[in-house]
Scaffold this motif. Structure first.
Motif, PDB file in Angstrom:
ATOM      1  N   GLY A   1      -9.856  -7.960   5.799  1.00  0.00           N
ATOM      2  CA  GLY A   1     -10.518  -8.784   6.811  1.00  0.00           C
ATOM      3  C   GLY A   1     -12.029  -8.649   6.771  1.00  0.00           C
ATOM      4  N   GLY A   2     -12.544  -7.929   5.748  1.00  0.00           N
ATOM      5  CA  GLY A   2     -13.994  -7.766   5.630  1.00  0.00           C
ATOM      6  C   GLY A   2     -14.579  -6.883   6.728  1.00  0.00           C
ATOM      7  N   VAL A   3     -13.726  -6.060   7.362  1.00  0.00           N
ATOM      8  CA  VAL A   3     -14.206  -5.174   8.435  1.00  0.00           C
ATOM      9  C   VAL A   3     -15.119  -4.104   7.820  1.00  0.00           C
ATOM     10  CG1 VAL A   3     -13.454  -3.485  10.177  1.00  0.00           C
ATOM     11  CG2 VAL A   3     -12.133  -5.575   9.806  1.00  0.00           C
ATOM     12  N   LYS A   4     -16.218  -3.804   8.538  1.00  0.00           N
ATOM     13  CA  LYS A   4     -17.148  -2.792   8.008  1.00  0.00           C
ATOM     14  C   LYS A   4     -16.643  -1.398   8.384  1.00  0.00           C
ATOM     15  CE  LYS A   4     -21.294  -5.610   8.084  1.00  0.00           C
ATOM     16  NZ  LYS A   4     -20.854  -6.728   8.945  1.00  0.00           N
ATOM     17  N   ALA A   5     -16.970  -0.426   7.514  1.00  0.00           N
ATOM     18  CA  ALA A   5     -16.468   0.941   7.733  1.00  0.00           C
ATOM     19  C   ALA A   5     -16.832   1.457   9.123  1.00  0.00           C
ATOM     20  CB  ALA A   5     -17.024   1.866   6.660  1.00  0.00           C
ATOM     21  N   ASP A   6     -18.075   1.175   9.592  1.00  0.00           N
ATOM     22  CA  ASP A   6     -18.453   1.742  10.894  1.00  0.00           C
ATOM     23  C   ASP A   6     -17.913   0.927  12.078  1.00  0.00           C
ATOM     24  OD1 ASP A   6     -20.115  -0.327  10.482  1.00  0.00           O
ATOM     25  OD2 ASP A   6     -21.995   0.816  10.509  1.00  0.00           O
ATOM     26  N   GLU A   7     -17.292  -0.231  11.797  1.00  0.00           N
ATOM     27  CA  GLU A   7     -16.638  -0.997  12.881  1.00  0.00           C
ATOM     28  C   GLU A   7     -15.195  -0.534  13.077  1.00  0.00           C
ATOM     29  OE1 GLU A   7     -18.322  -5.571  12.305  1.00  0.00           O
ATOM     30  OE2 GLU A   7     -16.473  -4.955  11.376  1.00  0.00           O
ATOM     31  N   PHE A   8     -14.672   0.150  12.069  1.00  0.00           N
ATOM     32  CA  PHE A   8     -13.245   0.468  12.051  1.00  0.00           C
ATOM     33  C   PHE A   8     -12.943   1.588  13.048  1.00  0.00           C
ATOM     34  CE2 PHE A   8      -9.303   2.181  10.467  1.00  0.00           C
ATOM     35  CZ  PHE A   8      -8.627   1.080   9.969  1.00  0.00           C
ATOM     36  N   ASP A   9     -12.027   1.334  13.999  1.00  0.00           N
ATOM     37  CA  ASP A   9     -11.638   2.391  14.935  1.00  0.00           C
ATOM     38  C   ASP A   9     -10.119   2.499  14.984  1.00  0.00           C
ATOM     39  OD1 ASP A   9     -10.695   0.346  16.513  1.00  0.00           O
ATOM     40  OD2 ASP A   9     -12.432   0.320  17.838  1.00  0.00           O
ATOM     41  N   TYR A  10      -9.628   3.358  15.885  1.00  0.00           N
ATOM     42  CA  TYR A  10      -8.181   3.614  15.900  1.00  0.00           C
ATOM     43  C   TYR A  10      -7.361   2.423  16.385  1.00  0.00           C
ATOM     44  CZ  TYR A  10      -8.503   8.453  14.508  1.00  0.00           C
ATOM     45  OH  TYR A  10      -8.694   9.590  13.782  1.00  0.00           O
ATOM     46  N   PHE A  11      -8.036   1.395  16.931  1.00  0.00           N
ATOM     47  CA  PHE A  11      -7.260   0.238  17.379  1.00  0.00           C
ATOM     48  C   PHE A  11      -6.966  -0.726  16.235  1.00  0.00           C
ATOM     49  CE2 PHE A  11      -9.041   1.872  21.291  1.00  0.00           C
ATOM     50  CZ  PHE A  11      -7.888   1.976  22.041  1.00  0.00           C
ATOM     51  N   HIS A  12      -7.429  -0.376  15.028  1.00  0.00           N
ATOM     52  CA  HIS A  12      -7.070  -1.182  13.861  1.00  0.00           C
ATOM     53  C   HIS A  12      -5.698  -0.708  13.377  1.00  0.00           C
ATOM     54  CE1 HIS A  12     -11.415  -1.907  14.010  1.00  0.00           C
ATOM     55  NE2 HIS A  12     -11.141  -3.032  13.399  1.00  0.00           N
ATOM     56  N   GLU A  13      -4.672  -1.038  14.154  1.00  0.00           N
ATOM     57  CA  GLU A  13      -3.312  -0.580  13.884  1.00  0.00           C
ATOM     58  C   GLU A  13      -2.504  -1.769  13.378  1.00  0.00           C
ATOM     59  OE1 GLU A  13      -1.793  -0.003  18.013  1.00  0.00           O
ATOM     60  OE2 GLU A  13      -2.098  -2.141  17.974  1.00  0.00           O
ATOM     61  N   GLU A  14      -1.706  -1.609  12.405  1.00  0.00           N
ATOM     62  CA  GLU A  14      -0.859  -2.704  11.932  1.00  0.00           C
ATOM     63  C   GLU A  14       0.320  -2.234  11.104  1.00  0.00           C
ATOM     64  OE1 GLU A  14      -1.664  -6.019  13.698  1.00  0.00           O
ATOM     65  OE2 GLU A  14      -0.221  -5.942  12.068  1.00  0.00           O
ATOM     66  N   PHE A  15       0.120  -1.164  10.350  1.00  0.00           N
ATOM     67  CA  PHE A  15       1.046  -0.810   9.285  1.00  0.00           C
ATOM     68  C   PHE A  15       2.480  -0.612   9.778  1.00  0.00           C
ATOM     69  CE2 PHE A  15       2.354   1.583   5.496  1.00  0.00           C
ATOM     70  CZ  PHE A  15       1.725   0.832   4.529  1.00  0.00           C
ATOM     71  N   ALA A  16       2.626   0.097  10.901  1.00  0.00           N
ATOM     72  CA  ALA A  16       3.964   0.459  11.378  1.00  0.00           C
ATOM     73  C   ALA A  16       4.794  -0.770  11.727  1.00  0.00           C
ATOM     74  CB  ALA A  16       3.850   1.364  12.594  1.00  0.00           C
ATOM     75  N   ARG A  17       4.126  -1.888  11.958  1.00  0.00           N
ATOM     76  CA  ARG A  17       4.820  -3.106  12.368  1.00  0.00           C
ATOM     77  C   ARG A  17       5.792  -3.590  11.281  1.00  0.00           C
ATOM     78  NH1 ARG A  17       5.723  -5.798  16.490  1.00  0.00           N
ATOM     79  NH2 ARG A  17       6.957  -7.518  15.817  1.00  0.00           N
ATOM     80  N   VAL A  18       5.416  -3.436  10.030  1.00  0.00           N
ATOM     81  CA  VAL A  18       6.170  -4.078   8.951  1.00  0.00           C
ATOM     82  C   VAL A  18       7.082  -3.133   8.190  1.00  0.00           C
ATOM     83  CG1 VAL A  18       5.945  -5.551   6.916  1.00  0.00           C
ATOM     84  CG2 VAL A  18       4.176  -5.588   8.639  1.00  0.00           C
ATOM     85  N   VAL A  19       6.650  -1.891   8.025  1.00  0.00           N
ATOM     86  CA  VAL A  19       7.345  -1.041   7.067  1.00  0.00           C
ATOM     87  C   VAL A  19       8.470  -0.257   7.746  1.00  0.00           C
ATOM     88  CG1 VAL A  19       6.995   0.702   5.292  1.00  0.00           C
ATOM     89  CG2 VAL A  19       5.136  -0.820   5.902  1.00  0.00           C
ATOM     90  N   PRO A  20       9.711  -0.360   7.213  1.00  0.00           N
ATOM     91  CA  PRO A  20      10.812   0.398   7.817  1.00  0.00           C
ATOM     92  C   PRO A  20      10.510   1.897   7.828  1.00  0.00           C
ATOM     93  CG  PRO A  20      11.605  -1.081   6.091  1.00  0.00           C
ATOM     94  CD  PRO A  20      10.121  -1.120   6.029  1.00  0.00           C
ATOM     95  N   ARG A  21      11.027   2.604   8.823  1.00  0.00           N
ATOM     96  CA  ARG A  21      10.608   3.967   9.155  1.00  0.00           C
ATOM     97  C   ARG A  21      10.626   4.962   7.976  1.00  0.00           C
ATOM     98  NH1 ARG A  21       8.179   7.161   9.927  1.00  0.00           N
ATOM     99  NH2 ARG A  21       8.091   8.782  11.479  1.00  0.00           N
ATOM    100  N   GLY A  22      11.786   5.079   7.299  1.00  0.00           N
ATOM    101  CA  GLY A  22      11.870   6.059   6.211  1.00  0.00           C
ATOM    102  C   GLY A  22      10.954   5.687   5.063  1.00  0.00           C
ATOM    103  N   VAL A  23      10.903   4.384   4.776  1.00  0.00           N
ATOM    104  CA  VAL A  23      10.049   3.901   3.691  1.00  0.00           C
ATOM    105  C   VAL A  23       8.584   4.172   4.040  1.00  0.00           C
ATOM    106  CG1 VAL A  23       9.321   1.834   2.445  1.00  0.00           C
ATOM    107  CG2 VAL A  23      11.725   2.135   3.041  1.00  0.00           C
ATOM    108  N   ASP A  24       8.237   3.921   5.297  1.00  0.00           N
ATOM    109  CA  ASP A  24       6.874   4.163   5.779  1.00  0.00           C
ATOM    110  C   ASP A  24       6.466   5.612   5.489  1.00  0.00           C
ATOM    111  OD1 ASP A  24       4.712   3.143   7.923  1.00  0.00           O
ATOM    112  OD2 ASP A  24       5.171   5.225   8.337  1.00  0.00           O
TER     113      ASP A  24
END
Ligand SMILES: Cc1cc2nc3c(=O)[nH]c(=O)nc-3n(C[C@H](O)[C@H](O)[C@H](O)COP(=O)(O)OP(=O)(O)OC[C@H]3O[C@@H](n4cnc5c(N)ncnc54)[C@H](O)[C@@H]3O)c2cc1C
Length: 396
Positions: free
Chosen positions: A173-196
């Motif tokens: 998304g072109g997010v800058k390193a210093d803009e990135f915070d803990y609310f940039h969450e997404e990964f857990a949404r897609v990947v099944p638990r064990g695979v994650d």
């Protein structure tokens, strides 16, 4: 172009060797699939030539329909689908399935950068969803190719959270390193638990020990290897006799006579990603306390699979060390003060788990809502039963 049929035409294909059914206005030729159906021949035969929408959705998730799309041969003339097919990466419409900001509510936490990040990650992950589902079904090792795709997309580094390690990373998304915070969450949404856990679990809880405590030359070598998906790392703290009671661990590291390396002996248990790891960030007992060592897979280090109730794709392992030689430069932090490294690292692990659990909770609510709406028993949908609605209300 999709072929168009009447319901009468479909009804004429009602024999086992020539069997069509209708699901939500789409026509499927089940003749070649009927013998492969996990639920046997009978349920499909019973619906030969008929509308199977209720029967299908009463027993299957929509993903099954998407998976077997190749059996679709056309649609019913002048009819439109009533059920929306969820596109990979799309925002869910189920209440509470997404953070409220994604569902159109004002949030003080989420800014434009989070929205850009979310859209980009969903697109990347949408493209990889089939790989993850395949892994879930085959219980396999997450492939080097998959890991490197995640690395190239910047997702491995992002999973570690904000920090200087993101400088120079191509953040989705072109997010800058210093803009990135803990609310940039997404990964857990897609990947099944064990695979994650197999893909990021072991890595995400261990790499901070390298980022924060490794000597610069070690950090400069290992971090790019791991962030690019070329090498894998895990955290080896727990032992058969030391789980909650970390300070009681017995794996020991003795300094060699010439002081150039440690000799490590002991056993670690429950090590996520251990089966696939090249590097083991390992807690050991040294002469006056605990220390952390970065141990490379080498002679004397062996890993064995542990069977768990989730996917073997997590790579959960027993790790045994038998006279493993570890260069002294691989000490993480200060000798005999490893407990500080362990505790500092646990803080990060706890936050990661919390965020994963929060998303897993949303997914559980979403799946229950969808199932309660589509499953019919006792002549009505589950959601039409007050006791089920009460349970769903309790989940929210
Ligand atoms: C799927 C999975 C993945 C894991 N991955 C890793 C990994 O990658 N790396 C790693 O190092 N470890 C890993 N672990 C190990 C994990 O950290 C330990 O399981 C955990 O620390 C608990 O240790 P234990 O299982 O020995 O339980 P125990 O220490 O035997 O505890 C048993 C129960 O007693 C409770 N208990 C213990 N002591 C007290 C007390 N003083 N007061 C009150 N209650 C207490 C505990 O909360 C727990 O409920 C993993 C475990 C699992 C299940």
């Amino acid at each position: 172009m999709s072929k168009s049929f009447t319901r009468e035409e479909v009804a004429r294909h009602a024999a086992e060797e020539d069997l069509w059914i209708i699901i939500d206005s789409a026509v499927y030729d089940m003749s070649r699939f009927i013998d492969l159906h996990p639920g046997g021949v009978f349920p499909i035969l019973e619906l030969a030539g008929k509308d199977a929408t209720d029967a299908f959705y009463g027993l299957h998730r929509q993903e099954v329909l998407i998976k077997y799309d190749r059996y679709k041969i056309g649609t019913i003339a002048n009819e439109k689908p009533q059920i929306e097919i969820r596109q990979p990466g799309a925002i869910s419409k189920v209440p509470y399935a997404e953070s409220s900001a994604w569902m159109g509510f004002k949030s003080p936490y989420f800014t434009e950068s989070h929205f850009k990040f979310r859209a980009a990650v969903r697109e990347i992950m949408g493209g990889l969803e089939a790989d993850f589902r395949e892994l879930e079904q085959t219980d396999g090792k997450p492939s080097d190719e998959l890991m490197q795709k995640l690395g190239a997309a910047g997702l491995l580094a992002c999973n570690v959270g904000p920090g200087p390690h993101l400088r120079g990373i191509n953040i989705p998304g072109g997010v800058k390193a210093d803009e990135f915070d803990y609310f940039h969450e997404e990964f857990a949404r897609v990947v099944p638990r064990g695979v994650d856990d197999g893909v990021i679990g072991g890595f995400v809880i261990s790499i901070p020990t390298i980022l924060n405590f490794a000597k610069p030359h070690l950090r400069e070598k290992i971090v790019p290897e791991v962030f690019s998906g070329k090498k894998r790392i895990c955290l080896a703290i727990s032992e058969p006799g030391a789980g909650s009671d970390v300070a009681n661990l017995r794996t020991n590291a003795k300094l060699s006579a010439d002081g150039s390396h440690y000799i490590v002996n002991g056993t670690k248990k429950w090590i996520t990603g251990g089966r696939f790891a090249h590097y083991f960030s390992t807690a050991v007992r040294t002469d006056k306390g605990l220390s952390m060592l970065l141990i490379e897979r080498s002679e004397g280090l062996e890993t064995k699979a542990i069977r768990t109730s989730y996917s073997p794709s997590a790579g959960t392992a027993y790790v045994t060390f038998e006279n493993v030689k570890v260069p002294v430069e691989n000490l993480l932090g200060v000798e005999n003060q490893g407990f500080k490294v362990i505790l500092s690292n646990f803080n990060h692990e706890r936050l990661v788990m919390l965020m994963g659990a929060s998303y897993a909770g949303r997914i559980a609510v979403e799946e229950c809502f969808k199932w309660a709406n589509q499953r019919k028993v006792f002549g009505k949908r589950l959601i039409d039963q007050p006791v089920i609605r009460n349970k769903l209300a309790g989940m929210d």
